[in-house]
Design an enzyme around this catalytic site. Sequence first.
Site, short mmCIF file in Angstrom:
data_model
loop_
_atom_site.label_atom_id
_atom_site.label_comp_id
_atom_site.label_asym_id
_atom_site.label_seq_id
_atom_site.Cartn_x
_atom_site.Cartn_y
_atom_site.Cartn_z
CB CYS A 139 10.03 15.21 -17.59
SG CYS A 139 9.47 16.10 -17.12
CG ASN A 148 7.48 13.52 -12.57
OD1 ASN A 148 8.34 13.84 -13.00
ND2 ASN A 148 6.08 14.68 -13.60
CG HIS A 175 9.04 11.16 -17.19
ND1 HIS A 175 10.11 11.53 -16.02
CD2 HIS A 175 8.05 12.27 -17.51
CE1 HIS A 175 9.22 12.30 -15.84
NE2 HIS A 175 8.18 12.53 -16.17
#
Length: 322
Positions: A111, A278, A248
């Site tokens: 990520c 996500n 993020h």
Amino acid sequence: MGMRMIGTGSCLPKTVVTNDDLAKIMDTSDEWISSRTGIKERHLVKEETTAGMSAEAALRAMENAGVTAEEIDLIIVGTVSADHATPACACEVQAAIGAANAVAFDINAACSGFMFALNVAHAYLQMGAYKTALIIGAETLSKLMDWGDRSTCVLFGDGAGAAIVRADEREGMLAYDQGSDGARGGVLACGNRSNNNPLVETSKELEYVHMDGQEVYKFAVTTVPASLHKTIEAAGLNVEDIDYFALHQANIRIIQSVAKRLKVSEDKFPISLDHCGNISAASVPILLDEMNRKGLLKPGMKVALSGFGGGLTWASAVIEWG
Ligand code: ACO
């Protein structure tokens, strides 16, 4: 030599899957998913690929920046879900957009992938090695999910985001911080192919993403505020000087907790996780592109970026827009 971000682009798969759609195929509900994560829907690939979405996002970023393929001399893609072990996704993007003069490679920092790519590009541009870089975060995470594991598969989506950064006398990268903690890597992991040769018995079972959600949560809400504080201070700024925080997009609760710990209004934390889920390395550049296209970003604004996740890894930066 400094660096400015001069354009952004993004690409999401055509197919939208809502929480209610998921509730039809597994034991979950819109109430459970949205109250714990803020996610309402995500885009999932059918015929789209990581490289294809990356190239589309790249073309949009190039158009936004007014940059031609020939001008690009560096392409870095942050991804954990490239279509092939080789060629790298970045090389496939190079071919697709016709950036024949570029050097191209991928980075695996989960990520934090886009943020690591940004920092690597900055180092190359600062030392004068290259002038114009295309950096991308792109994932087809849906292929790494166990669709029988409702605690994980509902969280993630697919997509790509891109940015063009260019060497410039005026430094737009005011400060950055990045780190890794491999000793805690097991809390968010996905196995690859197992050993396969005449000396070993090979398991044919594929491995999927598995996560200790509560450990990831604790990691995020302690590491991200600390990294942001460090970066903002290194930029010679105070938290109040930051116009937007582009984090993020893992979970709304993580973002709310970071805002609270920094003592900053949640209004300064734009969100895309409600409609994207996500998307690991892609989430920061997709969010930046949405902010850019909505006209939120004005020249001179200070934007704090932060990625965090598998590895474990984290990276923050403060950039001056425009
Ligand atoms: N639908 C309905 N029920 C579910 C689902 C689902 N999709 N998933 C799990 N449950 C159930 C569990 O089975 C459990 O039931 P039980 O109490 O009967 O055993 C109950 O819900 C609670 O499960 P927990 O895993 O304890 O749920 P928790 O409240 O911790 O929430 C979550 C899970 C949202 C993942 C949370 O841990 C979290 O916010 N973690 C942060 C990490 C994160 O967001 N990671 C994303 C990826 S990592 C990254 O990008 C950095």
